[in-house]
Design an enzyme around this catalytic site. Structure first.
Site, PDB file in Angstrom:
ATOM      1  CG  ASP A  78     -57.115 -35.331  51.362  1.00 60.47           C
ATOM      2  OD1 ASP A  78     -57.342 -34.318  50.691  1.00 60.47           O
ATOM      3  OD2 ASP A  78     -57.998 -36.148  51.682  1.00 60.47           O
ATOM      4  N   GLY A  79     -52.476 -35.908  51.528  1.00 58.37           N
ATOM      5  CA  GLY A  79     -51.163 -35.898  52.169  1.00 58.37           C
ATOM      6  C   GLY A  79     -50.286 -34.778  51.655  1.00 58.37           C
ATOM      7  CG  ASN A 152     -56.500 -33.390  58.908  1.00 56.72           C
ATOM      8  OD1 ASN A 152     -57.223 -32.449  58.604  1.00 56.72           O
ATOM      9  ND2 ASN A 152     -56.284 -34.405  58.092  1.00 56.72           N
ATOM     10  CD  GLU A 153     -55.802 -36.304  62.526  1.00 54.97           C
ATOM     11  OE1 GLU A 153     -54.764 -36.500  61.844  1.00 54.97           O
ATOM     12  OE2 GLU A 153     -56.945 -36.293  62.035  1.00 54.97           O
ATOM     13  CB  THR A 193     -64.119 -34.512  58.041  1.00 53.10           C
ATOM     14  OG1 THR A 193     -62.994 -33.746  57.595  1.00 53.10           O
ATOM     15  CG2 THR A 193     -65.304 -33.592  58.256  1.00 53.10           C
ATOM     16  CB  ALA A 194     -59.229 -36.624  59.551  1.00 50.62           C
ATOM     17  CE1 TYR A 195     -58.301 -42.965  64.912  1.00 51.77           C
ATOM     18  CE2 TYR A 195     -56.074 -42.147  65.080  1.00 51.77           C
ATOM     19  CZ  TYR A 195     -57.008 -43.119  65.346  1.00 51.77           C
ATOM     20  OH  TYR A 195     -56.652 -44.237  66.044  1.00 51.77           O
ATOM     21  CG  LEU A 197     -66.339 -38.901  60.737  1.00 48.60           C
ATOM     22  CD1 LEU A 197     -67.581 -38.357  61.420  1.00 48.60           C
ATOM     23  CD2 LEU A 197     -66.341 -38.553  59.252  1.00 48.60           C
ATOM     24  CB  SER A 198     -62.438 -42.933  62.107  1.00 41.57           C
ATOM     25  OG  SER A 198     -62.370 -42.600  60.733  1.00 41.57           O
TER      26      SER A 198
END
Length: 305
Positions: A78-79, A152-153, A193-195, A197-198
């Site tokens: 993903d990176g 993503n964010e 669905t990344a940070y 979501l956590s």
């Protein structure tokens, strides 16, 4: 002559080997091939002594990559995918993403399926899915001191060993709000669905034209995730005396000082992914995150041997 690109993670021997193999194969098939590592899409970190640590999106494009390129093959996790999205954003190249890492949430296929996938791509048998990206700027007065593009964010949070922070946040023309928390996340649907979501935010399907704001460990029951139209820019004012840390897509960032402000808006560039079949987001959620798996009840009795 058709043109293709290859972007690979040069820290992974298998990605290096496969990149060379497909460079040779595509040459034999009559394709012009440009090859690059994903390093150029990793933005790096600024420091208080060197705050000007950003490169314009247009300058991240690898040599030979341009709008005439039919597609680019991305080999990594993903990176590498996140880095490749920045590298080709300005030329709009569609990406066939191949997982050579672990989670591979953003990847379309696996190495053992690559020959069949490439057969479909070379035949033009695929769809293109576009994903929203964000432009993030740090401004001091009217001067941009740091800038980045992310898929993503954006995360703005306190440094270790410092106290909880206050953030004054303006979404579009709406009234500003004050959030007391360890930090805040502004994410795209892809980043939900990344940070996000956590941190307790909702999962958003990629086709919904929204962004989300998620407080990190908020000091209020009223501070919860907010979803809003992606046409609305966001401005964040750090309302505390200590500097903050900002991180983009988990691999680049800078310090944000009390006199700075952060502006986040939808980028005019988008990430373009090759899909070998109709995109099925719920299947990805189930396969990668276990969402929607059937509940298996415990037996009511156990027979002892």
């Amino acid at each position: 002559m058709p043109k293709a690109g290859i972007i690979y993670n040069d820290d992974k021997p298998v990605a290096c080997r496969v990149a060379k193999q497909w460079q040779d194969k595509l040459h034999r098939y009559g394709w012009d091939v440009c090859i690059a590592t994903g390093v150029g899409g990793i933005l790096g970190y600024s420091t208080p002594e060197k705050p000007m640590c950003h490169t314009s999106v247009e300058q991240l494009t690898p040599v030979g990559f341009d709008a005439d390129m039919n597609f680019a093959l991305v080999l990594g996790g993903d990176g590498t995918v996140l880095a490749a999205c920045r590298q080709v954003a300005a030329c709009g190249t569609p990406l066939l993403t191949v997982n050579t890492g672990h989670m591979g949430f953003l990847t379309e296929t696996y190495l053992n399926q690559l020959p069949q996938a490439m057969k479909k791509v070379l035949a033009g048998d695929y769809q293109i899915e576009e994903r929203t990206m964000l432009r993030v700027q740090v401004l001091r007065e009217d001067r941009v001191t740091w800038e980045a593009l992310c898929l993503n964010e954006m995360v703005l949070h306190r440094e270790p060993l410092t106290s909880m922070c206050h953030f004054e946040i303006e979404v579009g023309r709406h009234a500003p709000v004050d959030i007391a928390a360890d930090g805040v996340i502004i994410s795209t649907p892809t980043g939900s669905t990344a940070y996000g979501l956590s941190a307790g935010g909702p999962v958003i399907t990629p086709d919904v034209p929204v962004l989300q704001l998620v407080p990190i460990c908020p000091h209020s029951l009223a501070s919860r995730a907010l979803v809003f139209a992606n046409s609305e820019p966001v401005t964040i004012f750090p309302a505390n005396p200590n500097r903050l840390v900002m991180v983009m897509d988990g691999n680049a960032g800078c310090y944000v000082l009390p006199e700075d402000r952060v502006r986040v808006e939808r980028s005019r560039y988008s990430a373009r992914f090759i899909r070998l079949q109709h995109p099925e987001f719920f299947h990805v959620l189930r396969e990668k995150l276990g969402w929607g798996l059937p509940h298996v009840a415990k037996p009511t009795s156990v027979e002892l041997p």
